[in-house]
Motif scaffolding. Sequence first.
Motif, PDB file in Angstrom:
ATOM      1  N   ASN A 139       6.898  -0.125  46.635  1.00 34.45           N
ATOM      2  CA  ASN A 139       6.937   1.111  47.423  1.00 34.45           C
ATOM      3  C   ASN A 139       8.317   1.358  48.015  1.00 34.45           C
ATOM      4  O   ASN A 139       8.812   2.497  47.997  1.00 34.45           O
ATOM      5  CB  ASN A 139       5.881   1.087  48.524  1.00 34.45           C
ATOM      6  CG  ASN A 139       4.479   1.274  47.982  1.00 34.45           C
ATOM      7  OD1 ASN A 139       4.286   1.847  46.911  1.00 34.45           O
ATOM      8  ND2 ASN A 139       3.490   0.770  48.696  1.00 34.45           N
ATOM      9  N   ILE A 140       8.946   0.318  48.516  1.00 35.08           N
ATOM     10  CA  ILE A 140      10.296   0.462  49.068  1.00 35.08           C
ATOM     11  C   ILE A 140      11.276   0.848  47.958  1.00 35.08           C
ATOM     12  O   ILE A 140      12.122   1.727  48.150  1.00 35.08           O
ATOM     13  CB  ILE A 140      10.730  -0.827  49.798  1.00 35.08           C
ATOM     14  CG1 ILE A 140       9.928  -0.976  51.090  1.00 35.08           C
ATOM     15  CG2 ILE A 140      12.232  -0.834  50.079  1.00 35.08           C
ATOM     16  CD1 ILE A 140      10.106  -2.310  51.793  1.00 35.08           C
TER      17      ILE A 140
ATOM     18  N   GLU B 113      10.906   4.499  47.150  1.00 36.09           N
ATOM     19  CA  GLU B 113      11.517   5.328  48.191  1.00 36.09           C
ATOM     20  C   GLU B 113      13.030   5.388  48.011  1.00 36.09           C
ATOM     21  O   GLU B 113      13.641   6.454  48.161  1.00 36.09           O
ATOM     22  CB  GLU B 113      11.191   4.778  49.577  1.00 36.09           C
ATOM     23  CG  GLU B 113       9.769   4.992  50.021  1.00 36.09           C
ATOM     24  CD  GLU B 113       9.453   4.305  51.352  1.00 36.09           C
ATOM     25  OE1 GLU B 113      10.400   3.955  52.097  1.00 36.09           O
ATOM     26  OE2 GLU B 113       8.258   4.107  51.630  1.00 36.09           O
TER      27      GLU B 113
ATOM     28  N   GLU C  33       4.458  -3.815  48.652  1.00 33.37           N
ATOM     29  CA  GLU C  33       5.451  -3.342  49.616  1.00 33.37           C
ATOM     30  C   GLU C  33       6.819  -3.182  48.949  1.00 33.37           C
ATOM     31  O   GLU C  33       7.508  -2.189  49.161  1.00 33.37           O
ATOM     32  CB  GLU C  33       5.547  -4.332  50.783  1.00 33.37           C
ATOM     33  CG  GLU C  33       6.545  -3.912  51.854  1.00 33.37           C
ATOM     34  CD  GLU C  33       6.699  -4.949  52.957  1.00 33.37           C
ATOM     35  OE1 GLU C  33       7.573  -4.737  53.807  1.00 33.37           O
ATOM     36  OE2 GLU C  33       5.960  -5.959  52.973  1.00 33.37           O
ATOM     37  N   ARG C  34       7.209  -4.164  48.132  1.00 36.24           N
ATOM     38  CA  ARG C  34       8.503  -4.127  47.447  1.00 36.24           C
ATOM     39  C   ARG C  34       8.596  -2.920  46.516  1.00 36.24           C
ATOM     40  O   ARG C  34       9.581  -2.186  46.531  1.00 36.24           O
ATOM     41  CB  ARG C  34       8.715  -5.431  46.666  1.00 36.24           C
ATOM     42  CG  ARG C  34      10.056  -5.525  46.002  1.00 36.24           C
ATOM     43  CD  ARG C  34      10.285  -6.866  45.330  1.00 36.24           C
ATOM     44  NE  ARG C  34       9.364  -7.136  44.230  1.00 36.24           N
ATOM     45  CZ  ARG C  34       8.377  -8.010  44.238  1.00 36.24           C
ATOM     46  NH1 ARG C  34       8.152  -8.742  45.309  1.00 36.24           N
ATOM     47  NH2 ARG C  34       7.606  -8.192  43.177  1.00 36.24           N
TER      48      ARG C  34
END
Length: 162
Positions: free
Chosen positions: A90-91, A94, A87-88
């Motif tokens: 991917n963020i 982005e 998740e980290r």
Amino acid sequence: MYNIGDTVLYGSNGVCEIAEITIKQIGREKIEYYVLKPVCNSASTLFVPTENETLVGKMRYILNQEEVNNIIENIGEVPDWISDKVERINICKEIIASGDLQKLVNLVRLLRFHEKAQMKRGKHLQMADERILKEVEKMVSDEISIVLNIERNSVIPMILEA
């Protein structure tokens, strides 16, 4: 459309000047390109097809001095660490893709403060976080140093102290 002489941020390549707009023949097709020269790496040249919306979408005009000062003056609290690695990452990707200087500054602060906490425990950043930190610091340092006309190596300490 951008013009020759415009200064833009081009994704993680940093701040670039549009040196020319040229047409190259690829097979039977003629394609128009922005020719970008990274300001902090004059040995590189980047070619961005003017009709490729995805690649042109990675370009944006650099901010002005007032906008950069506003970002620095309004740096908030360090965001909470995201412990889930996938998740980290991917963020982070982005945020890098967005080119949003405010988010990039916050990301530098997040990673640097986590790095400091890890060092207190005798640990280091994970390799993926280390790579992201270097990439983001380059983007932030390039833009802020050029806009504020300061040394690149003074940018990160400045935003960490804010």
